[in-house]
Design a protein around this motif. Structure first.
Motif, PDB file in Angstrom:
ATOM      1  N   UNK A   1       0.831  -1.197   0.000  1.00 34.27           N
ATOM      2  CA  UNK A   1       0.000   0.000   0.000  1.00 34.27           C
ATOM      3  C   UNK A   1       0.871   1.256   0.000  1.00 34.27           C
ATOM      4  N   UNK A   2       1.957   1.240   0.754  1.00 37.06           N
ATOM      5  CA  UNK A   2       2.875   2.377   0.746  1.00 37.06           C
ATOM      6  C   UNK A   2       3.523   2.545  -0.624  1.00 37.06           C
ATOM      7  N   UNK A   3       3.871   1.421  -1.264  1.00 43.91           N
ATOM      8  CA  UNK A   3       4.499   1.483  -2.582  1.00 43.91           C
ATOM      9  C   UNK A   3       3.564   2.094  -3.625  1.00 43.91           C
ATOM     10  N   UNK A   4       2.268   2.026  -3.375  1.00 44.70           N
ATOM     11  CA  UNK A   4       1.287   2.615  -4.291  1.00 44.70           C
ATOM     12  C   UNK A   4       1.070   4.097  -4.031  1.00 44.70           C
ATOM     13  N   UNK A   5       1.816   4.645  -3.084  1.00 47.68           N
ATOM     14  CA  UNK A   5       1.796   6.086  -2.880  1.00 47.68           C
ATOM     15  C   UNK A   5       1.093   6.581  -1.643  1.00 47.68           C
ATOM     16  N   UNK A   6       0.536   5.683  -0.814  1.00 43.22           N
ATOM     17  CA  UNK A   6      -0.153   6.127   0.394  1.00 43.22           C
ATOM     18  C   UNK A   6       0.845   6.734   1.381  1.00 43.22           C
ATOM     19  N   UNK A   7       0.487   7.875   1.967  1.00 40.59           N
ATOM     20  CA  UNK A   7       1.356   8.461   2.983  1.00 40.59           C
ATOM     21  C   UNK A   7       0.717   8.453   4.373  1.00 40.59           C
ATOM     22  N   UNK A   8      -0.532   7.978   4.468  1.00 37.78           N
ATOM     23  CA  UNK A   8      -1.173   7.687   5.753  1.00 37.78           C
ATOM     24  C   UNK A   8      -1.829   6.322   5.606  1.00 37.78           C
ATOM     25  N   UNK A   9      -1.624   5.435   6.589  1.00 38.56           N
ATOM     26  CA  UNK A   9      -2.132   4.072   6.493  1.00 38.56           C
ATOM     27  C   UNK A   9      -2.863   3.703   7.769  1.00 38.56           C
TER      28      UNK A   9
END
Length: 384
Positions: free
Chosen positions: A260-268
């Motif tokens: 999910x981070x690799x897809x550009x999310x900066x809040x998870x």
């Protein structure tokens, strides 16, 4: 489909040396035996049956154990034994809202008797074990225990039960009541909405992640509320959702979090039990590597898992539910029935936002205003 018992349970917590009679038994450690001798005489026992995952999940199950062991009994569990918790340790476990709650949260002088279930077939015999041990109240932790609590409660109508996170359901899958069962459900979409609103105000890239565990209605409530909260403060933002399919796989949770981070999310936001701890670890490592990313936890305050990256936690106050049920039972005020807990009732909350970020004060004001509207009934959060 209802499971039939077929395997023995493992008693991880020894109820202060009051051990399981019919199941596999661990010998009490010297310190546990000493604690039992010093503090156990004549005190009421409260039984608690954990579902799969159990102790150490840093989330749902640990919240249940905190309510019973630390708050109701004043004990901490370390290396297979109970020890008295210090006043400082007790106070540190209470969030600001709970530290000044009336009536106050204070130890109730009970002995906890906790049994860990290894497989689903353990649920019913473990609950019956608590009946056989003549505990004052039997607690089933988690929706997976609903069928087992129903059956054992029906067979033992004189014994009170507390079912956490699920109603009793009839053959038509409709909620119904038994005269000896208090069933408590929650409205996690309300806390998730506030978390989503905060995420929408914090994100810089406009991409926000959601990692769920099993793709079931309970977890979908978190996702629905979170997405609605993001849309309320940042309609242009995108929410990237992914599910791990479990609650007990740290490595898989970390892998999904990294994806999910690799897809550009900066809040998870991770609502996935033990898998969620893995997803938070992915955020922590990314943060340590220099990425400006944030995590949001679930159920128990998870700030200690990533103190440089965790914005807040959507708290499901299972600990408070259990503590108050134990207190009611001891005071002769325990009542059966179904209750729903949300922001208004104090069963759902956001943990304190400890991190600093640009625009924090204004963001918290907006979140607090949304919270007030939900409590007042002016804002209803969508559910799946």
């Amino acid at each position: 489909m209802r499971a039939t018992p077929r395997s023995l349970s493992l008693c991880l917590v020894l109820a202060l040396a009051l051990a399981c009679k019919s199941h596999k038994e661990e010998p009490p450690s010297p310190s546990a035996a000493a604690d039992a001798k010093a503090h156990g005489a004549g005190q009421p026992r409260i039984g608690l049956v954990l579902g799969l995952g159990g102790r150490g999940d840093e989330s749902f199950n640990d919240s249940a154990l905190r309510g019973l062991e630390l708050w109701a009994a004043g004990l901490k569990y370390e290396r297979g034994a109970y020890k008295l918790a210090s006043p400082a340790e007790f106070q540190a476990s209470l969030e600001p809202e709970l530290a000044h709650r009336e009536p106050p949260i204070i130890p109730l002088g009970i002995i906890p008797s906790v049994v860990q279930s290894r497989v689903a077939e353990d649920y019913e015999p473990n609950l019956q074990l608590m009946v056989d041990q003549k505990v004052s109240l039997i607690i089933g932790v988690g929706f997976m225990l609903e069928n087992a609590v129903e059956r054992v409660a029906q067979h033992n109508p004189g014994k009170p039960f507390l079912l956490i996170d699920s109603p009793l359901l009839n053959e038509k899958n409709e909620p119904y009541a038994l005269p000896n069962v208090r069933a408590v459900t929650y409205r996690p979409e309300e806390g998730s909405f506030l978390a989503g609103a905060l995420a929408g105000l914090v994100t810089k890239g406009g991409k926000i992640g959601f990692v769920g565990g099993m793709e079931i209605p309970l977890v979908k409530q978190y996702e629905a509320g979170f997405k609605a909260g993001v849309a309320a403060t940042n309609p242009q933002a995108t929410v990237i959702s992914n599910y791990t399919g479990s609650f007990t796989n740290f490595a898989l949770g970390k892998q999904v979090g990294q994806d999910v981070l690799a897809k550009g999310a900066d809040v998870l936001f991770a609502a996935a039990g033990g898998d969620g701890v893995g997803a938070i670890q992915a955020v922590k490592e990314a943060r340590d590597a220099g990425q400006e990313v944030y995590a949001i936890g679930v159920d128990s305050d998870q700030f200690h898992l990533a103190p440089k990256a965790l914005l807040t936690t959507v708290l499901k106050r299972v600990d408070l539910t259990i503590y108050e049920a134990v207190r009611d039972q001891l005071q002769g005020r325990f009542q059966a029935g179904l209750s729903s807990q949300g922001l208004k009732e104090g069963g759902i909350a956001l943990a304190p936002v400890r991190l600093s970020f640009p625009g924090k004060e204004e963001a918290l004001r907006k979140v607090d205003a949304l919270k007030a509207r939900i409590i007042a009934g002016e804002l209803r959060i969508p559910t799946p």
